[in-house]
Enzyme design. Structure first.
Site, PDB file in Angstrom:
ATOM      1  N   PRO A 152      -1.540  -1.573  -3.997  1.00  0.00           N
ATOM      2  CA  PRO A 152      -1.566  -3.009  -4.153  1.00  0.00           C
ATOM      3  C   PRO A 152      -0.131  -3.634  -3.701  1.00  0.00           C
ATOM      4  O   PRO A 152       0.802  -3.272  -4.076  1.00  0.00           O
ATOM      5  CB  PRO A 152      -1.784  -3.384  -5.484  1.00  0.00           C
ATOM      6  CG  PRO A 152      -1.320  -2.255  -6.586  1.00  0.00           C
ATOM      7  CD  PRO A 152      -1.539  -1.186  -5.573  1.00  0.00           C
ATOM      8  N   GLN A 198      -7.000  -4.082  -8.093  1.00  0.00           N
ATOM      9  CA  GLN A 198      -5.660  -3.887  -9.205  1.00  0.00           C
ATOM     10  C   GLN A 198      -5.646  -5.400  -9.770  1.00  0.00           C
ATOM     11  O   GLN A 198      -5.584  -6.310  -9.203  1.00  0.00           O
ATOM     12  CB  GLN A 198      -4.413  -3.706  -8.451  1.00  0.00           C
ATOM     13  CG  GLN A 198      -3.187  -3.824  -9.185  1.00  0.00           C
ATOM     14  CD  GLN A 198      -2.495  -5.131  -9.076  1.00  0.00           C
ATOM     15  OE1 GLN A 198      -2.245  -5.801  -8.063  1.00  0.00           O
ATOM     16  NE2 GLN A 198      -2.082  -5.968 -10.273  1.00  0.00           N
ATOM     17  N   ARG A 252      14.779  -9.664  -9.043  1.00  0.00           N
ATOM     18  CA  ARG A 252      14.905  -9.028  -7.863  1.00  0.00           C
ATOM     19  C   ARG A 252      15.990 -10.182  -6.961  1.00  0.00           C
ATOM     20  O   ARG A 252      15.991 -11.089  -6.514  1.00  0.00           O
ATOM     21  CB  ARG A 252      13.459  -9.465  -7.368  1.00  0.00           C
ATOM     22  CG  ARG A 252      12.368  -8.601  -7.943  1.00  0.00           C
ATOM     23  CD  ARG A 252      11.207  -8.585  -7.228  1.00  0.00           C
ATOM     24  NE  ARG A 252       9.985  -7.845  -7.996  1.00  0.00           N
ATOM     25  CZ  ARG A 252       8.832  -8.137  -8.071  1.00  0.00           C
ATOM     26  NH1 ARG A 252       8.273  -8.782  -7.137  1.00  0.00           N
ATOM     27  NH2 ARG A 252       8.156  -7.328  -8.638  1.00  0.00           N
ATOM     28  N   LYS A 295      -1.234   1.561 -13.882  1.00  0.00           N
ATOM     29  CA  LYS A 295      -0.137   2.003 -12.932  1.00  0.00           C
ATOM     30  C   LYS A 295       1.202   1.504 -13.498  1.00  0.00           C
ATOM     31  O   LYS A 295       1.104   0.196 -13.903  1.00  0.00           O
ATOM     32  CB  LYS A 295      -0.606   1.152 -11.554  1.00  0.00           C
ATOM     33  CG  LYS A 295       0.499   1.156 -10.679  1.00  0.00           C
ATOM     34  CD  LYS A 295      -0.251   0.456  -9.177  1.00  0.00           C
ATOM     35  CE  LYS A 295       1.017   0.072  -8.428  1.00  0.00           C
ATOM     36  NZ  LYS A 295       1.856  -0.864  -8.686  1.00  0.00           N
ATOM     37  N   HIS A 325       6.892   0.638  -9.880  1.00  0.00           N
ATOM     38  CA  HIS A 325       6.588  -0.523  -9.161  1.00  0.00           C
ATOM     39  C   HIS A 325       7.506  -0.474  -7.717  1.00  0.00           C
ATOM     40  O   HIS A 325       8.050  -1.699  -7.461  1.00  0.00           O
ATOM     41  CB  HIS A 325       6.821  -1.802  -9.801  1.00  0.00           C
ATOM     42  CG  HIS A 325       5.886  -2.766  -9.468  1.00  0.00           C
ATOM     43  ND1 HIS A 325       4.848  -3.247 -10.487  1.00  0.00           N
ATOM     44  CD2 HIS A 325       5.980  -3.880  -8.345  1.00  0.00           C
ATOM     45  CE1 HIS A 325       4.241  -4.193  -9.887  1.00  0.00           C
ATOM     46  NE2 HIS A 325       5.075  -4.717  -8.920  1.00  0.00           N
ATOM     47  N   GLY A 384       5.736   5.501  -5.146  1.00  0.00           N
ATOM     48  CA  GLY A 384       7.348   5.216  -5.103  1.00  0.00           C
ATOM     49  C   GLY A 384       8.060   6.335  -4.135  1.00  0.00           C
ATOM     50  O   GLY A 384       8.310   7.331  -4.314  1.00  0.00           O
ATOM     51  N   ARG A 403       7.397   8.010   2.322  1.00  0.00           N
ATOM     52  CA  ARG A 403       7.526   7.720   3.353  1.00  0.00           C
ATOM     53  C   ARG A 403       7.165   8.530   4.564  1.00  0.00           C
ATOM     54  O   ARG A 403       6.969   8.099   5.706  1.00  0.00           O
ATOM     55  CB  ARG A 403       9.141   7.360   3.928  1.00  0.00           C
ATOM     56  CG  ARG A 403       9.704   6.488   2.936  1.00  0.00           C
ATOM     57  CD  ARG A 403       9.155   4.825   3.196  1.00  0.00           C
ATOM     58  NE  ARG A 403       9.842   3.871   2.222  1.00  0.00           N
ATOM     59  CZ  ARG A 403       9.479   3.720   1.040  1.00  0.00           C
ATOM     60  NH1 ARG A 403       8.462   4.122   0.522  1.00  0.00           N
ATOM     61  NH2 ARG A 403      10.171   2.992   0.198  1.00  0.00           N
ATOM     62  N   GLY A 432       3.015   2.179  -0.713  1.00  0.00           N
ATOM     63  CA  GLY A 432       3.431   0.885  -0.953  1.00  0.00           C
ATOM     64  C   GLY A 432       3.957   0.190   0.421  1.00  0.00           C
ATOM     65  O   GLY A 432       3.295  -0.209   1.404  1.00  0.00           O
TER      66      GLY A 432
HETATM   67  C1  LIG Z   1       6.062  -6.363  -1.230  1.00  0.00           C
HETATM   68  C2  LIG Z   1       5.379  -5.559  -2.281  1.00  0.00           C
HETATM   69  C3  LIG Z   1       4.492  -6.438  -3.236  1.00  0.00           C
HETATM   70  C4  LIG Z   1       3.948  -5.528  -4.200  1.00  0.00           C
HETATM   71  N1  LIG Z   1       2.988  -6.057  -4.981  1.00  0.00           N
HETATM   72  C5  LIG Z   1       2.491  -5.574  -6.142  1.00  0.00           C
HETATM   73  C6  LIG Z   1       1.188  -6.007  -6.669  1.00  0.00           C
HETATM   74  O1  LIG Z   1       0.717  -7.259  -6.627  1.00  0.00           O
HETATM   75  N2  LIG Z   1       0.794  -5.334  -7.603  1.00  0.00           N
HETATM   76  C7  LIG Z   1       1.200  -4.090  -8.098  1.00  0.00           C
HETATM   77  O2  LIG Z   1       0.590  -3.633  -9.064  1.00  0.00           O
HETATM   78  N3  LIG Z   1       2.297  -3.506  -7.431  1.00  0.00           N
HETATM   79  C8  LIG Z   1       2.634  -4.264  -6.322  1.00  0.00           C
HETATM   80  N4  LIG Z   1       3.702  -3.530  -5.568  1.00  0.00           N
HETATM   81  C9  LIG Z   1       4.168  -2.281  -6.085  1.00  0.00           C
HETATM   82  C10 LIG Z   1       3.474  -1.312  -5.204  1.00  0.00           C
HETATM   83  O3  LIG Z   1       2.051  -1.428  -5.570  1.00  0.00           O
HETATM   84  C11 LIG Z   1       3.785   0.171  -5.467  1.00  0.00           C
HETATM   85  O4  LIG Z   1       3.920   0.589  -6.683  1.00  0.00           O
HETATM   86  C12 LIG Z   1       5.305   0.474  -4.745  1.00  0.00           C
HETATM   87  O5  LIG Z   1       5.568  -0.363  -3.523  1.00  0.00           O
HETATM   88  C13 LIG Z   1       5.406   2.033  -4.625  1.00  0.00           C
HETATM   89  O6  LIG Z   1       6.777   2.147  -3.829  1.00  0.00           O
HETATM   90  P1  LIG Z   1       6.945   2.361  -2.436  1.00  0.00           P
HETATM   91  O7  LIG Z   1       6.926   0.994  -1.829  1.00  0.00           O
HETATM   92  O8  LIG Z   1       8.203   2.914  -2.229  1.00  0.00           O
HETATM   93  O9  LIG Z   1       5.651   3.277  -1.618  1.00  0.00           O
HETATM   94  C14 LIG Z   1       4.400  -4.292  -4.611  1.00  0.00           C
HETATM   95  C15 LIG Z   1       5.221  -3.793  -3.847  1.00  0.00           C
HETATM   96  C16 LIG Z   1       5.977  -4.507  -2.524  1.00  0.00           C
HETATM   97  C17 LIG Z   1       6.943  -3.720  -1.749  1.00  0.00           C
END
Ligand SMILES: Cc1cc2nc3c(=O)[nH]c(=O)nc-3n(C[C@H](O)[C@H](O)[C@H](O)COP(=O)(O)O)c2cc1C
Length: 369
Positions: free
Chosen positions: A93, A143, A180, A240, A264, A296, A299, A318
Site C-alpha cells: 500500500p 489496507q 520523516r 502489517k 514501513h 522492505g 528491488r 513498495g
Molecule cells: C510513498 C510511500 C507511501 C506509503 N504509504 C503507506 C500507506 O498508506 N499504508 C501503509 O501501510 N504503508 C505505506 N507505505 C509503506 C509500504 O506499504 C511498504 O511497507 C514499504 O514501502 C516497503 O518498503 P520498500 O519501499 O523498500 O519496498 C508507504 C511507503 C511509501 C514509500
C-alpha cells in the site's frame, strides 16, 4: 588527450515499454518528480538507518545454486490467503500516490491485475476504495490503519467487503507518522486531496476521519481491539508491521491469518532492524500458525528469491512499484512487475529450482562480511 568526442551524454529515458532493466525505471523515477515528491517517495525516518539497512540486508546473503537440476520452465505460481498469485509478489500500500502520477492507485491496480499480482490498496488514497476496486478485476487487499473507533474501522471493512476486496491488511506500525526528516526539511506534506478519498460521510464525520488519517495523534488501539473486531471481519486479515516474536504471538492470539514483517520501508521508527533480519524471529514465533509476508528493500528478483529462501511466503514491493508509477504510470508499474517476475524466473532456473516449494534455506548462506 581529452577530446570532445569522449564526452558521453546520459541516454534519454526509455519509453515505458522499452524498459529492459529495473535500474532504468529506478533512474527515470526521480527525473519525473518534483524534489518534494521524490523526497516523499524515497525518504525514510530519522537518520534513515533502517531504510539503508533494509537494502543492505539482502547483500548479507548469498545464493547456493544447484546445477544440473533439469529445470526448464520454473513456475512462480502460488496462493496466499486463498488468492491465486502468478508470482509470490504483492504491491504494497502506497498512500498519496497521486503525487507520483495522476492515475495513482488505479494504475497500480490495473498493472497488477494484468500480471496476476495482488495489489494492497492504501486507505490514504485520492479515490474512495470503491473506485479503486472498480479499476480492475482480480483479487485485491484493502489496507486500513489501526486507529479510530471500532465502529468507524468496521464501517470501512464493510465497505471493502461490499466493494469486492478479498482480504484486509491492518497496518499496526503507524500510531502516528514517523519523524520523516527528508520531507520536513522541504516543509512538505502531501496535499489533502492526495489521501482523503476514503474520508467520506456527513461533514463532521468526514472531517474527523481526515483528522485521524492525517496521523498526528497516536492511537488507542491494542491487540485486544483487534481481537475484539476480528470476528466481525468476514475476510482473511493480515497485519502489517510485525517485527518481534511478541507481536507475532499477539497477532496469532488475535486471530489474524497473516503477518507482514515490515518496518514501513524505514519510514516509521528509525533504528529498528532490517526486515530480512527479523524474519527468522517472526517465523519461529508464528510456527506455521500464520502466513508470513515480508516487505522492505525488495528491488530485484534475486531479493524475492532470498526472502523466500529465508522463509517468507510472499513479498510486498513498495518503492519499486511506486517508482514504476512515477516513471511512466500504469506501463511503468507493469514494467517493474514484469521485470521482477522475469528476473525471479531466470534466477530460479539458474539456481536449479523448478517451483516455489523447492526454494528453502539451503538456497542461501550468510555472507562472510
Ligand atoms: C510513498 C510511500 C507511501 C506509503 N504509504 C503507506 C500507506 O498508506 N499504508 C501503509 O501501510 N504503508 C505505506 N507505505 C509503506 C509500504 O506499504 C511498504 O511497507 C514499504 O514501502 C516497503 O518498503 P520498500 O519501499 O523498500 O519496498 C508507504 C511507503 C511509501 C514509500
Amino acid at each position: 588527450m581529452a577530446s570532445q568526442s569522449m564526452t558521453v551524454s546520459p541516454p534519454p529515458a526509455p519509453a515505458p515499454t522499452q524498459f529492459t532493466t529495473l535500474g532504468e525505471v529506478y533512474e527515470t523515477a526521480p527525473r519525473m518528480l518534483s524534489p518534494e515528491a521524490w523526497a516523499y517517495l524515497d525518504g525514510g525516518a530519522g537518520a534513515e538507518e533502517t531504510l539503508a539497512d533494509n537494502l543492505r540486508a539482502f547483500q548479507r546473503w548469498r545464493l547456493r545454486p544447484r546445477c544440473l537440476a533439469g529445470v526448464v520452465t520454473p513456475s512462480t505460481a502460488t496462493q496466499f490467503l486463498g488468492m491465486p498469485l502468478a508470482a509470490p509478489i504483492l504491491t504494497a500500500p502506497i498512500g498519496s500516490d497521486i503525487l507520483f502520477h495522476p492515475d495513482g492507485q488505479c494504475a497500480t491496480v490495473r498493472a497488477a491485475a494484468r500480471r496476476g499480482i495482488v495489489p494492497v490498496v492504501s486507505e490514504a488514497s485520492h479515490w474512495p476504495l470503491e473506485t479503486v476496486a472498480a479499476c480492475a478485476d482480480g483479487p485485491k487487499v484493502m489496507q486500513l490503519h489501526a486507529w479510530g473507533g471500532r465502529d468507524e474501522f468496521l464501517a470501512l471493512v464493510e465497505r471493502a467487503e461490499r466493494a469486492g476486496f478479498s482480504a484486509i491488511c491492518v497496518t499496526i506500525d503507524c500510531p502516528t507518522l514517523g519523524w520523516r526528516e527528508r520531507i520536513m526539511r522541504r516543509r512538505f506534506t502531501p496535499r489533502d486531496d492526495a489521501w482523503t478519498g476514503n474520508c467520506v460521510g456527513p461533514p463532521g464525520a468526514a472531517a474527523a476521519a481526515a483528522a485521524r488519517l492525517s496521523g498526528g495523534r497516536g492511537s488507542e488501539w491494542t491487540w485486544e481491539t483487534l481481537a475484539d473486531a476480528r470476528p466481525a471481519i468476514g475476510l482473511p486479515v493480515m497485519v502489517k508491521g510485525v517485527l518481534t516474536a511478541e507481536d507475532a504471538e499477539a497477532a496469532v492470539a488475535a486471530g489474524v491469518d497473516a503477518v507482514v514483517v515490515s518496518n514501513h520501508g524505514g519510514r516509521q521508527l528509525d533504528g529498528v532492524p532490517a526486515t530480512l533480519d527479523q524474519l527468522p524471529e517472526v517465523l519461529e514465533a508464528g510456527r506455521g500458525r500464520v502466513a508470513v509476508a515480508l516487505d522492505g528493500g525488495i528491488r530485484r528478483g534475486t531479493d524475492v528469491l532470498k526472502a523466500l529462501a529465508l522463509g517468507a511466503d510472499v513479498v510486498l514491493v513498495g518503492r519499486a512499484a511506486a517508482m514504476g508509477l512515477a516513471a511512466a504510470g500504469e506501463p511503468g508499474v507493469a514494467a517493474v512487475l514484469r521485470l521482477l517476475v522475469e528476473e525471479l524466473e531466470r534466477s530460479m532456473l539458474l539456481a536449479g529450482r523448478a517451483d516455489l516449494r523447492e526454494i528453502d534455506r539451503s538456497l542461501v548462506r550468510r555472507s562472510a562480511d
